[in-house]
Design a protein around this motif. Structure first.
Motif, PDB file in Angstrom:
ATOM      1  N   VAL A 648     -22.399 -17.121  14.808  1.00  0.00           N
ATOM      2  CA  VAL A 648     -22.382 -15.869  14.061  1.00  0.00           C
ATOM      3  C   VAL A 648     -21.447 -16.005  12.868  1.00  0.00           C
ATOM      4  N   GLY A 649     -21.820 -15.387  11.749  1.00  0.00           N
ATOM      5  CA  GLY A 649     -20.976 -15.352  10.559  1.00  0.00           C
ATOM      6  C   GLY A 649     -20.420 -13.953  10.351  1.00  0.00           C
ATOM      7  N   SER A 650     -19.263 -13.860   9.696  1.00  0.00           N
ATOM      8  CA  SER A 650     -18.599 -12.572   9.530  1.00  0.00           C
ATOM      9  C   SER A 650     -18.409 -12.228   8.063  1.00  0.00           C
ATOM     10  N   GLN A 651     -18.028 -10.969   7.809  1.00  0.00           N
ATOM     11  CA  GLN A 651     -17.844 -10.480   6.445  1.00  0.00           C
ATOM     12  C   GLN A 651     -16.599 -11.038   5.769  1.00  0.00           C
ATOM     13  N   VAL A 652     -15.702 -11.667   6.528  1.00  0.00           N
ATOM     14  CA  VAL A 652     -14.520 -12.278   5.922  1.00  0.00           C
ATOM     15  C   VAL A 652     -14.796 -13.718   5.499  1.00  0.00           C
ATOM     16  N   GLY A 653     -16.036 -14.209   5.690  1.00  0.00           N
ATOM     17  CA  GLY A 653     -16.407 -15.533   5.228  1.00  0.00           C
ATOM     18  C   GLY A 653     -16.134 -16.649   6.203  1.00  0.00           C
ATOM     19  N   VAL A 654     -16.238 -16.387   7.513  1.00  0.00           N
ATOM     20  CA  VAL A 654     -15.988 -17.401   8.537  1.00  0.00           C
ATOM     21  C   VAL A 654     -17.214 -17.507   9.442  1.00  0.00           C
ATOM     22  N   LEU A 655     -17.730 -18.731   9.590  1.00  0.00           N
ATOM     23  CA  LEU A 655     -18.807 -19.017  10.528  1.00  0.00           C
ATOM     24  C   LEU A 655     -18.185 -19.498  11.831  1.00  0.00           C
ATOM     25  N   SER A 656     -18.592 -18.885  12.958  1.00  0.00           N
ATOM     26  CA  SER A 656     -17.940 -19.180  14.240  1.00  0.00           C
ATOM     27  C   SER A 656     -18.973 -19.573  15.286  1.00  0.00           C
ATOM     28  N   ARG A 657     -18.498 -20.410  16.209  1.00  0.00           N
ATOM     29  CA  ARG A 657     -19.294 -20.799  17.375  1.00  0.00           C
ATOM     30  C   ARG A 657     -18.509 -20.413  18.618  1.00  0.00           C
ATOM     31  N   TYR A 658     -19.099 -19.521  19.434  1.00  0.00           N
ATOM     32  CA  TYR A 658     -18.460 -19.072  20.674  1.00  0.00           C
ATOM     33  C   TYR A 658     -19.126 -19.760  21.861  1.00  0.00           C
ATOM     34  N   GLY A 659     -18.330 -20.129  22.859  1.00  0.00           N
ATOM     35  CA  GLY A 659     -18.875 -20.741  24.054  1.00  0.00           C
ATOM     36  C   GLY A 659     -17.816 -20.923  25.118  1.00  0.00           C
ATOM     37  N   ALA A 660     -18.253 -21.399  26.282  1.00  0.00           N
ATOM     38  CA  ALA A 660     -17.357 -21.659  27.398  1.00  0.00           C
ATOM     39  C   ALA A 660     -17.286 -23.168  27.609  1.00  0.00           C
ATOM     40  N   PRO A 661     -16.274 -23.849  27.060  1.00  0.00           N
ATOM     41  CA  PRO A 661     -16.264 -25.322  27.066  1.00  0.00           C
ATOM     42  C   PRO A 661     -16.095 -25.938  28.442  1.00  0.00           C
ATOM     43  N   ASN A 662     -15.481 -25.239  29.359  1.00  0.00           N
ATOM     44  CA  ASN A 662     -15.197 -25.829  30.665  1.00  0.00           C
ATOM     45  C   ASN A 662     -16.066 -25.263  31.776  1.00  0.00           C
ATOM     46  N   GLY A 663     -17.168 -24.633  31.401  1.00  0.00           N
ATOM     47  CA  GLY A 663     -18.060 -24.073  32.407  1.00  0.00           C
ATOM     48  C   GLY A 663     -17.491 -22.869  33.110  1.00  0.00           C
ATOM     49  N   GLY A 664     -16.517 -22.203  32.498  1.00  0.00           N
ATOM     50  CA  GLY A 664     -15.868 -21.074  33.141  1.00  0.00           C
ATOM     51  C   GLY A 664     -16.598 -19.768  32.989  1.00  0.00           C
ATOM     52  N   GLY A 665     -17.750 -19.784  32.343  1.00  0.00           N
ATOM     53  CA  GLY A 665     -18.519 -18.563  32.176  1.00  0.00           C
ATOM     54  C   GLY A 665     -17.816 -17.578  31.273  1.00  0.00           C
ATOM     55  N   LEU A 675     -15.934 -22.501  10.416  1.00  0.00           N
ATOM     56  CA  LEU A 675     -16.059 -23.012   9.059  1.00  0.00           C
ATOM     57  C   LEU A 675     -15.777 -21.858   8.108  1.00  0.00           C
ATOM     58  N   THR A 676     -14.739 -22.000   7.279  1.00  0.00           N
ATOM     59  CA  THR A 676     -14.372 -20.963   6.320  1.00  0.00           C
ATOM     60  C   THR A 676     -15.056 -21.249   4.992  1.00  0.00           C
ATOM     61  N   THR A 677     -15.864 -20.317   4.539  1.00  0.00           N
ATOM     62  CA  THR A 677     -16.620 -20.486   3.296  1.00  0.00           C
ATOM     63  C   THR A 677     -16.056 -19.659   2.150  1.00  0.00           C
ATOM     64  N   GLY A 678     -15.281 -18.621   2.456  1.00  0.00           N
ATOM     65  CA  GLY A 678     -14.788 -17.737   1.413  1.00  0.00           C
ATOM     66  C   GLY A 678     -15.831 -16.755   0.924  1.00  0.00           C
ATOM     67  N   VAL A 679     -17.015 -16.769   1.521  1.00  0.00           N
ATOM     68  CA  VAL A 679     -18.124 -15.892   1.135  1.00  0.00           C
ATOM     69  C   VAL A 679     -18.745 -15.322   2.404  1.00  0.00           C
ATOM     70  N   ALA A 680     -19.055 -14.027   2.400  1.00  0.00           N
ATOM     71  CA  ALA A 680     -19.655 -13.388   3.567  1.00  0.00           C
ATOM     72  C   ALA A 680     -21.048 -13.942   3.835  1.00  0.00           C
ATOM     73  N   PHE A 681     -21.532 -13.681   5.050  1.00  0.00           N
ATOM     74  CA  PHE A 681     -22.838 -14.183   5.480  1.00  0.00           C
ATOM     75  C   PHE A 681     -23.869 -13.063   5.469  1.00  0.00           C
ATOM     76  N   GLN A 682     -25.125 -13.453   5.312  1.00  0.00           N
ATOM     77  CA  GLN A 682     -26.221 -12.493   5.250  1.00  0.00           C
ATOM     78  C   GLN A 682     -26.403 -11.767   6.587  1.00  0.00           C
ATOM     79  N   ASP A 683     -27.123 -10.616   6.543  1.00  0.00           N
ATOM     80  CA  ASP A 683     -27.395  -9.867   7.778  1.00  0.00           C
ATOM     81  C   ASP A 683     -28.055 -10.757   8.824  1.00  0.00           C
ATOM     82  N   ALA A 684     -29.044 -11.506   8.413  1.00  0.00           N
ATOM     83  CA  ALA A 684     -29.626 -12.570   9.234  1.00  0.00           C
ATOM     84  C   ALA A 684     -29.364 -13.861   8.486  1.00  0.00           C
ATOM     85  N   ALA A 685     -28.622 -14.782   9.090  1.00  0.00           N
ATOM     86  CA  ALA A 685     -28.112 -15.920   8.332  1.00  0.00           C
ATOM     87  C   ALA A 685     -28.395 -17.271   8.957  1.00  0.00           C
TER      88      ALA A 685
END
Length: 758
Positions: A648-665, A675-685
């Motif tokens: 998901v990307g945010s209005q502050v210009g950061v693309l993020s990946r969320y997950g559970a790395p250790n299988g902890g649910g 990834l910081t782009t300095g530019v916001a992301f589209q509604d569907a991006a």
């Protein structure tokens, strides 16, 4: 005397002897001189000819070498790069071409030398055809944004010279399509620009890819025998014809009819139809004697009228349906000037363009296409009567009044449906039983038959509210989720200064003058997520949110590592008001079965009145004649990959990946990469395909390679012609390798003014 004579004789003899000797000597000298001169001339001539020949040969070789080098360099600069084919069947960037980190003339920049497999789907489907109708979690996204970054694109004249619209689209060969304010562009998987198309005005919604199909161009198909029975059973059985017999000879239920010149009809101060309008005969109403009437559904106005059968042929003429036609794979879009258009995917040529309405409000939402029908929002609202129960005076408030179904064959009208409240950020969703689902800006959900436009249900919605969010559909649970705002009340807000009213009476929709403009959606406004059965429209559950909902998606979460290990179906909802000071945000994962919260995480807070990049690029965008600001939602629509991770990307210009790395649910969900782009992301991006993830910001396209393993470096060459831009690259013109980035026919209509910047 004697002695003197003898001396004279000797002198005379000597003189005689010396004279011939002098002559011979002179002759030899002249001859030698002539020979020498001739020899010198011959030698000089031979030497010069030989020198000239050698010099000419050397010069030509050198010229050819230099010319070849210059031509090669010029071609490389125009193309930006060439490619080579590895022995593993991978397209790979060549090391001796455009330097990494440099932008070529098409606006493409390569960040690393990455290889991509040659892949083509064999099931006839596309990898990522549109912004909302995703067909499952088949592929993994980028594990590490920095390591997986491959190449990107922005407008070749400057970063802020255009604004992308919607997410990238990916076809069955992993070509990438990106819509923007100035043009629609097609890239291959390695970043080579294949074609560009300047639409008839600014894009009004995110375009979509439409697979090849076979559909009739006019009305929906019907069974002839059923039509005859429905018209007149006695006539079908051969009974004596009545005064209505002429109607039965010329027309049938399901026919498309057109109003003859000079005919029109008005009722209650409204024009229901006029000359040239087209409508669908939807049924027959029995009357006394021969006074039966036909019911007509009018495409332009959306009204229904009844006309006596005996007078039918005086006003209307039948529009003959055309035979089924196979449509090629195409890209379909809409513009704020009121046009809906289709492009050939291979060449970028315009297949058809239909003027659907005077204006279309943009630039939110998406166009959708299925089964030969294009679903699109049209008819921009231009008066305060569009917004019920609001004291609405700002005519620039966005919204569209009519949802239309058009034929993908030629763009002709098939059906039209007028919504109760304007639709804004409408993303059509394909539901069960040939239905299309969407919501309006009050959070009200609609279900229509996408072939005929007949409504199945209309549920929910809080009168007088406004949301930027779009509905979400979950085929596993057969549920549609509405995202909206609850009825406004000052006590729901912690930003009293923004509202400007001390009590809640100005937010009441029922007494005059209605809801005032300050009673709007603001940071801290409470929203809702409501789950409905997608077949019946029955409300299953409701969950309130502390911030305005922004977007959502469904998929399998809480797995990590291998493909397909997601263990729980979840509805991921983002929330937060967009582009406003002190706007906090959150991301939730809900159980789609009952709405229970499984996990929640805080997102970034915006500390300015502009989404990232909007203030920096405003002046440049205005100078280009387009809208000054991108103004996207606070979050892009989340995308869930095969490993169960959320992107998901945010209005502050950061693309993020969320997950559970250790299988902890849900207990272990965290940010795994940013990834910081300095530019916001589209509604569907975000779009994900096999080995590829493409992301659109408010200025650029970013492409990631998602392979787990790299490929060998062994290579062999591909001919120049394999990567020559296709014939008719821009509007059918025969062009060379230099791609036109100049908009044709003034592509920008100038975005509608107002505080929205849309």
């Amino acid at each position: 005397m004697t002695t003197l004579a003898v001396g004279v004789h000797i002198v005379a003899c000597l003189h005689l002897l010396l004279t011939p000797a002098v002559g011979v000597q002179k002759y030899d000298s002249a001859f030698e001189k002539l020979i020498k001169e001739k020899s010198d001339r011959i030698h000089e001539k031979l030497t010069k000819e030989k020198f000239d020949s050698v010099h000419e040969k050397l010069t030509k070789e050198k010229f050819d070498s230099v010319h070849e080098k210059l031509v090669k360099e010029k071609y490389d600069r125009r193309e930006g790069r060439t490619t080579r084919l590895t022995r593993e069947g991978a397209l790979e960037q060549s090391a001796d071409k455009t330097d990494l980190g440099k932008v070529n003339r098409a606006g493409v920049i390569h960040y690393k030398r990455a290889a991509f497999k040659k892949t083509k789907r064999e099931d006839g489907k596309l990898f990522w055809p549109d912004s909302g109708n995703r067909e499952g979690q088949l592929y993994s996204g980028a594990a590490d944004f920095t390591e997986n970054l491959s190449w990107g694109w922005h407008h070749p004249s400057g970063v802020y010279n255009t604004i992308p619209v919607g997410s990238p689209l990916i076809d069955d060969e992993r070509n990438i399509y990106l819509g923007a304010d100035d043009a629609i562009r097609k890239f291959d998987v390695t970043g080579i620009l294949k074609w560009s198309y300047a639409p008839r005005g600014q894009l009004a919604a995110a375009p979509t890819l439409c697979v090849a199909s076979s559909r009739r161009q006019a009305a929906p198909e019907n069974d002839d025998e059923m039509e005859e029975d429905e018209l007149r059973p006695d006539w079908a059985k051969g009974s004596e014809p009545t005064d209505n017999s002429q109607f039965f000879r010329e027309f049938r239920v399901g026919d498309l009819v057109k109003v003859k010149p000079g005919s029109s009809y008005r009722a209650d101060g409204q024009q229901l139809y006029k000359a040239g309008d087209q409508g669908l005969i939807s049924g027959i109403v029995e009357g006394d004697g021969d006074r039966d009437k036909a019911v007509i559904q009018w495409t332009r106005t959306g009204h229904k009228t009844v006309v006596q059968l005996r007078a039918f042929h005086n006003r209307f003429v039948r529009v003959a349906p055309k035979q089924a036609t196979v449509t090629p794979a195409m890209l379909v879009g809409s513009t704020t000037a009121g046009y809906v258009f289709a492009l050939d995917l291979a060449t970028g040529d315009e297949l058809w363009a239909t003027w659907a309405s005077n204006e279309i409000s943009g630039v939110k939402g998406a166009v959708a296409c299925k089964g030969g029908i294009v679903v699109v929002a049209t008819d921009r609202c231009t008066d305060r009567y569009c917004y019920r129960y609001r004291n609405q005076t700002n005519v620039f408030t966005p919204g569209n009044l009519v949802v239309r179904g058009l034929s993908a064959v030629d763009g002709s009208a098939v059906w039209a449906y007028k919504t109760m409240s304007p639709v804004w950020n409408m993303v059509p969703l394909w539901g069960p039983d040939n239905t299309v689902l969407f919501q309006d800006w009050e959070g009200r959900v609609y279900s229509l038959d996408y072939l005929t436009g007949e409504p199945h249900f209309r549920v929910g919605g809080d009168i007088g509210t406004h949301t930027n969010a779009a509905a979400v559909y979950d085929p596993v649970y057969n549920m549609v989720f509405a995202l909206g705002m609850v009825h406004y009340n000052v006590m729901n807000y912690h930003m009293a200064d923004a509202l400007g009213v001390p009590t809640g009476k100005y937010c009441n929709p029922y007494p005059a003058p209605g809801i005032l403009i300050n009673c709007w959606t603001w940071p801290g406004g409470r929203g809702f997520v409501r789950g409905y059965n997608a077949t019946s429209g029955r409300l299953i559950w409701e969950q309130l949110t502390p911030e305005p909902p922004a977007s959502g998606t469904t998929g399998m979460l809480n797995g990590h590592g291998a493909v397909g290990v997601g263990t729980h179906s979840r509805l991921v909802v983002t929330m937060g008001f967009n582009c406003w000071t002190n706007s906090p945000s959150q991301i939730w994962a809900l159980d789609p079965n009952n709405g229970d919260i499984r996990w929640m995480r805080d997102g970034p807070t915006l500390w300015t009145n502009f989404c990232a990049g909007d203030k920096e690029g405003a002046d440049i965008r205005r100078a280009m004649g387009g809208r000054a600001a991108c103004t996207p939602n606070s979050w892009s629509a989340p995308a869930i990959d095969a490993a169960g991770d959320v992107y998901v990307g945010s209005q502050v210009g950061v693309l993020s990946r969320y997950g559970a790395p250790n299988g902890g649910g849900s207990r272990d969900v965290q940010v795994l990469s940013t990834l910081t782009t300095g530019v916001a992301f589209q509604d569907a991006a975000i779009a994900i395909a096999d080995g590829l993830m493409a992301v659109s910001t408010c200025t650029s396209l970013i492409v990631f390679q998602t392979y787990a393993d790299q490929f060998p470096n062994g290579t062999w060459s591909i001919s120049h012609g394999d990567y020559t831009p296709s014939h008719g690259m821009v509007h059918g013109d025969d062009v060379s390798h230099e791609i036109s980035e100049t908009a044709h026919d003034h592509p920008l209509a100038g975005g509608p003014p107002g505080q929205w910047g849309q």
